[in-house]
Enzyme design. Structure first.
Site, mmCIF file in Angstrom:
data_model
loop_
_atom_site.group_PDB
_atom_site.id
_atom_site.type_symbol
_atom_site.label_atom_id
_atom_site.label_comp_id
_atom_site.label_asym_id
_atom_site.label_seq_id
_atom_site.Cartn_x
_atom_site.Cartn_y
_atom_site.Cartn_z
ATOM 1 N N LEU A 1 0.868 -1.171 0.000
ATOM 2 C CA LEU A 1 0.000 0.000 0.000
ATOM 3 C C LEU A 1 0.904 1.220 0.000
ATOM 4 C CD1 LEU A 1 -2.922 1.100 0.267
ATOM 5 C CD2 LEU A 1 -2.671 0.867 2.745
ATOM 6 N N GLU A 2 1.115 1.792 -1.184
ATOM 7 C CA GLU A 2 2.184 2.778 -1.331
ATOM 8 C C GLU A 2 1.655 4.186 -1.572
ATOM 9 O OE1 GLU A 2 6.399 3.420 -3.756
ATOM 10 O OE2 GLU A 2 5.342 1.502 -3.865
ATOM 11 N N VAL A 3 2.115 5.111 -0.750
ATOM 12 C CA VAL A 3 1.890 6.547 -0.867
ATOM 13 C C VAL A 3 0.408 6.884 -1.063
ATOM 14 C CG1 VAL A 3 2.764 8.692 -1.864
ATOM 15 C CG2 VAL A 3 4.180 6.667 -1.925
#
Length: 270
Positions: free
Chosen positions: A164-166
């Site tokens: 779960l990125e940025v």
């Protein structure tokens, strides 16, 4: 009799989520980094397939290892069968779960064959042209809903987890609390199941852009620079010794007895 592994299983990682236990995760590329992570007690490691080997698995010790399957043509993986064969190969070496950013049908094929799949949502570097490049995702209601829907599609096909990125912290909190998947947060705030950083950021030798979420705990860049100066100095001293005859010294040379050398020369009639 096969000895029981002492490293965590998929079920153990899921139990950590259910207990609300925060998971530490690092991306590593070397045997030294993997061994240090194990010695320090890091829970999970992310290791790209190009770096993963039996030696790397041994160095990782008790760490739960996510192996990155190369994405698309760059890794010569195109079909579901390609991905499945590669996952099985790394599974035999000792990979515990497998990062896959390919299409949903390929991810489902892996899940259907009991391969623990970690997908990717939010900012997906290999696909970020669709979301406007390297920038945060989920800052509008529509964008956040797209991340949510992506998570639900992955959940439906049986993925074990997702990076779960940025994404905004409140979006990450809502998603993490509403899915059984393990959410591996990178720049997603404190509420993801895992906090995931690159070892190079933690150790302070990042080349190029340093992301907002990176935190540096040591200054290896200065140490690497010092070592490079020492390396060059040592090489120069070696060159000087070669040119002056200071190297090799007697202790660096293989000896032969006078009798054996005399016999050798006599046989050559020299």
């Amino acid at each position: 009799m096969v000895a029981k592994s002492t490293r965590p299983t998929v079920a153990d990682i899921r139990a950590m989520k259910s207990r609300g236990q925060k998971i530490s995760m690092l991306y590593v590329t070397s045997l030294d980094e993997a061994a240090a992570a194990d010695a320090a007690g890091v829970d999970m490691l992310s290791i790209e397939g190009r770096f993963f080997s039996p030696e790397m698995r041994e160095a990782a010790g008790r760490c739960f290892v996510q192996v990155g399957l190369p994405y698309g043509p760059a890794g010569n993986l195109v079909t579901a069968e390609d991905y499945l064969k590669t996952a099985y190969h790394f599974m035999r070496i000792g990979g515990d779960c497998f990062y896959c950013a390919a299409s949903l049908d390929i991810q489902k094929a892996l899940c259907d064959n009991a391969v623990p799949v970690v997908a990717h949502v939010g900012l997906i570097p290999s696909q970020c042209t669709w979301t406007g490049g390297f920038k945060a995702v989920g800052r509008t209601a529509d964008s956040a809903r797209a991340v949510w829907d992506h998570v639900k599609r992955l959940e439906a096909i049986g993925c074990f987890g997702a990076e779960l990125e940025v994404v905004p912290d409140r979006v990450a909190e809502l998603i993490t609390g509403s899915t059984p998947m393990i959410m591996l947060g990178m720049g997603a705030g404190p509420h993801a199941d895992a906090q995931y950083l690159f070892s190079e950021d933690v150790l302070g030798h990042t080349s190029g852009h340093k992301p907002r979420h990176a935190k540096t705990y040591r200054n290896f860049a200065a140490e690497y620079e010092r070592l490079q100066h020492e390396r060059i100095a040592a090489y120069r001293e070696f060159i000087a010794d070669v040119q002056t005859g200071a190297y090799p010294e007697p202790q660096h040379v293989v000896q032969i007895t006078d009798d054996e050398f005399f016999t050798f020369r006599t046989a050559l009639r020299l």
